[in-house]
Design a protein around this motif. Structure first.
Motif, PDB file in Angstrom:
ATOM      1  N   ILE A 158      26.963   4.460 -18.767  1.00 48.06           N
ATOM      2  CA  ILE A 158      26.717   5.546 -17.821  1.00 48.06           C
ATOM      3  C   ILE A 158      25.222   5.534 -17.486  1.00 48.06           C
ATOM      4  N   PHE A 159      24.908   5.626 -16.220  1.00 50.94           N
ATOM      5  CA  PHE A 159      23.507   5.538 -15.796  1.00 50.94           C
ATOM      6  C   PHE A 159      23.235   6.535 -14.677  1.00 50.94           C
ATOM      7  N   GLN A 160      21.966   6.801 -14.478  1.00 49.09           N
ATOM      8  CA  GLN A 160      21.551   7.667 -13.373  1.00 49.09           C
ATOM      9  C   GLN A 160      20.944   6.808 -12.277  1.00 49.09           C
ATOM     10  N   LEU A 161      21.431   7.023 -11.077  1.00 44.01           N
ATOM     11  CA  LEU A 161      20.910   6.246  -9.946  1.00 44.01           C
ATOM     12  C   LEU A 161      19.494   6.705  -9.614  1.00 44.01           C
ATOM     13  N   GLU A 162      18.627   5.764  -9.364  1.00 43.66           N
ATOM     14  CA  GLU A 162      17.254   6.089  -9.000  1.00 43.66           C
ATOM     15  C   GLU A 162      17.201   6.391  -7.507  1.00 43.66           C
ATOM     16  N   ASP A 163      17.220   7.670  -7.210  1.00 40.22           N
ATOM     17  CA  ASP A 163      17.197   8.126  -5.808  1.00 40.22           C
ATOM     18  C   ASP A 163      16.378   9.415  -5.780  1.00 40.22           C
ATOM     19  N   SER A 164      15.311   9.388  -5.024  1.00 42.81           N
ATOM     20  CA  SER A 164      14.406  10.544  -4.987  1.00 42.81           C
ATOM     21  C   SER A 164      15.014  11.737  -4.261  1.00 42.81           C
ATOM     22  N   GLU A 165      15.989  11.516  -3.419  1.00 44.14           N
ATOM     23  CA  GLU A 165      16.544  12.600  -2.618  1.00 44.14           C
ATOM     24  C   GLU A 165      17.766  13.254  -3.268  1.00 44.14           C
ATOM     25  N   THR A 166      18.532  12.516  -4.039  1.00 43.79           N
ATOM     26  CA  THR A 166      19.737  13.060  -4.678  1.00 43.79           C
ATOM     27  C   THR A 166      19.744  12.718  -6.166  1.00 43.79           C
ATOM     28  N   LEU A 167      20.594  13.421  -6.891  1.00 45.35           N
ATOM     29  CA  LEU A 167      20.766  13.153  -8.328  1.00 45.35           C
ATOM     30  C   LEU A 167      22.206  12.700  -8.546  1.00 45.35           C
ATOM     31  N   ARG A 168      22.376  11.407  -8.656  1.00 44.87           N
ATOM     32  CA  ARG A 168      23.732  10.858  -8.789  1.00 44.87           C
ATOM     33  C   ARG A 168      23.829  10.002 -10.046  1.00 44.87           C
ATOM     34  N   TYR A 169      25.064   9.909 -10.542  1.00 46.25           N
ATOM     35  CA  TYR A 169      25.326   9.149 -11.767  1.00 46.25           C
ATOM     36  C   TYR A 169      26.399   8.102 -11.489  1.00 46.25           C
ATOM     37  N   GLY A 170      26.406   7.068 -12.320  1.00 42.49           N
ATOM     38  CA  GLY A 170      27.387   6.006 -12.141  1.00 42.49           C
ATOM     39  C   GLY A 170      27.922   5.502 -13.465  1.00 42.49           C
ATOM     40  N   ILE A 171      29.015   4.760 -13.380  1.00 40.61           N
ATOM     41  CA  ILE A 171      29.635   4.121 -14.552  1.00 40.61           C
ATOM     42  C   ILE A 171      29.779   2.640 -14.233  1.00 40.61           C
ATOM     43  N   ALA A 172      29.264   1.800 -15.119  1.00 43.94           N
ATOM     44  CA  ALA A 172      29.325   0.352 -14.892  1.00 43.94           C
ATOM     45  C   ALA A 172      29.979  -0.322 -16.086  1.00 43.94           C
ATOM     46  N   SER A 173      30.667  -1.426 -15.782  1.00 44.62           N
ATOM     47  CA  SER A 173      31.211  -2.312 -16.815  1.00 44.62           C
ATOM     48  C   SER A 173      30.478  -3.640 -16.687  1.00 44.62           C
ATOM     49  N   PRO A 174      30.720  -4.585 -17.592  1.00 45.71           N
ATOM     50  CA  PRO A 174      30.084  -5.902 -17.438  1.00 45.71           C
ATOM     51  C   PRO A 174      30.501  -6.629 -16.163  1.00 45.71           C
ATOM     52  N   ASP A 175      31.508  -6.125 -15.453  1.00 40.16           N
ATOM     53  CA  ASP A 175      31.986  -6.786 -14.242  1.00 40.16           C
ATOM     54  C   ASP A 175      31.463  -6.164 -12.954  1.00 40.16           C
ATOM     55  N   SER A 176      31.378  -4.828 -12.933  1.00 41.73           N
ATOM     56  CA  SER A 176      30.978  -4.181 -11.679  1.00 41.73           C
ATOM     57  C   SER A 176      30.666  -2.706 -11.916  1.00 41.73           C
ATOM     58  N   VAL A 177      30.120  -2.064 -10.877  1.00 36.13           N
ATOM     59  CA  VAL A 177      29.947  -0.610 -10.884  1.00 36.13           C
ATOM     60  C   VAL A 177      31.287   0.007 -10.497  1.00 36.13           C
ATOM     61  N   LEU A 178      31.853   0.823 -11.373  1.00 37.13           N
ATOM     62  CA  LEU A 178      33.211   1.327 -11.194  1.00 37.13           C
ATOM     63  C   LEU A 178      33.268   2.683 -10.514  1.00 37.13           C
ATOM     64  N   TRP A 179      32.174   3.435 -10.604  1.00 32.21           N
ATOM     65  CA  TRP A 179      32.222   4.808 -10.049  1.00 32.21           C
ATOM     66  C   TRP A 179      30.800   5.318  -9.867  1.00 32.21           C
ATOM     67  N   THR A 180      30.592   6.050  -8.784  1.00 29.31           N
ATOM     68  CA  THR A 180      29.330   6.780  -8.580  1.00 29.31           C
ATOM     69  C   THR A 180      29.675   8.186  -8.131  1.00 29.31           C
ATOM     70  N   SER A 181      28.875   9.144  -8.574  1.00 34.48           N
ATOM     71  CA  SER A 181      29.160  10.550  -8.301  1.00 34.48           C
ATOM     72  C   SER A 181      28.542  10.990  -6.980  1.00 34.48           C
ATOM     73  N   THR A 182      28.931  12.165  -6.586  1.00 31.61           N
ATOM     74  CA  THR A 182      28.233  12.827  -5.473  1.00 31.61           C
ATOM     75  C   THR A 182      26.944  13.437  -6.018  1.00 31.61           C
ATOM     76  N   ASP A 183      26.188  14.074  -5.174  1.00 35.76           N
ATOM     77  CA  ASP A 183      24.921  14.671  -5.590  1.00 35.76           C
ATOM     78  C   ASP A 183      25.168  15.775  -6.627  1.00 35.76           C
ATOM     79  N   GLN A 184      24.521  15.639  -7.787  1.00 37.28           N
ATOM     80  CA  GLN A 184      24.701  16.581  -8.880  1.00 37.28           C
ATOM     81  C   GLN A 184      23.446  17.443  -9.098  1.00 37.28           C
ATOM     82  N   SER A 185      22.613  17.552  -8.101  1.00 32.58           N
ATOM     83  CA  SER A 185      21.335  18.256  -8.265  1.00 32.58           C
ATOM     84  C   SER A 185      21.521  19.705  -8.684  1.00 32.58           C
ATOM     85  N   ASP A 186      22.556  20.352  -8.219  1.00 31.73           N
ATOM     86  CA  ASP A 186      22.760  21.777  -8.511  1.00 31.73           C
ATOM     87  C   ASP A 186      23.673  22.005  -9.722  1.00 31.73           C
TER      88      ASP A 186
END
Length: 202
Positions: A158-186
């Protein structure tokens, strides 16, 4: 009662045998051949009597207190074939292991520890969360997930995407990025952890 009768019968046979011994010994012929015949007859009679008496006593041993013979149950338990594959009916749940990459920013390390604690509280029995944040460098999420799998044996990162405008998170496996969230800033860490666990990846 039958046991008592068998014992009495055995005693009577022994008594009769003892009484008949002198009589049979007194009979005898007038020669060596007669003595041999009498001796052989006595031997056969003795063997027969021992067998009968021994058999009666053996029945007494087998008989229970009520006089009924005790017979061991030697019939093996039968295996009933149901035709059901119990391994498929109740499969063992595979343990899913997660790790969290250190979030960026000055408070990233503290926020990561908080996030891991919340994940541990919400995760089910089939999910294990690695307790320490992983600092895996600046490689891509997939490369970091590969390193996490090779060195720590975790399935997903589980990782946090580096984006100055939004706060989003993702889930990755050794094969690919499987999921990214919508903006979780609030959202709080609790809501973010719930969204990750409800992503459908696990």
């Amino acid at each position: 009662m039958e046991s008592k009768y068998r014992t009495t019968t055995a005693l009577v046979l022994i008594f009769v045998f003892l009484l008949s011994c002198p009589l049979m010994a007194g009979e005898g012929g007038g020669g060596e051949t007669g003595e041999d015949g009498d001796s052989n007859a006595m031997t056969y009679i003795t063997i027969g009597l021992v067998v009968v008496v021994g058999g009666l006593f053996f029945l007494d041993i087998l008989a229970g207190p009520s006089g009924e013979a005790v017979i061991a149950d030697t019939v093996p338990d039968q295996i009933i074939e149901t035709g059901i594959n119990w391994d498929e009916a109740f499969p063992e749940e595979e343990l899913i292991t997660l790790a969290v990459s250190v979030f960026p920013g000055e408070e990233g390390s503290g926020n990561t520890v908080l996030f891991i604690n919340v994940l541990n509280d919400l995760a089910g029995d089939n999910i294990a969360v690695y307790n320490d944040p992983l600092d895996l460098g600046t490689d891509s999420a997939v490369q970091q997930a590969t390193m996490a799998h090779e060195y720590f044996g975790v399935n997903y990162l589980i990782f946090q995407l580096e984006d100055s405008e939004t706060l989003r998170y993702g889930i990755a496996s050794p094969d690919s990025v499987l999921w990214t969230s919508t903006d979780q800033s609030d959202n709080s860490m609790l809501v973010i952890a719930e969204n990750v666990l409800q992503s459908g990846v696990f």
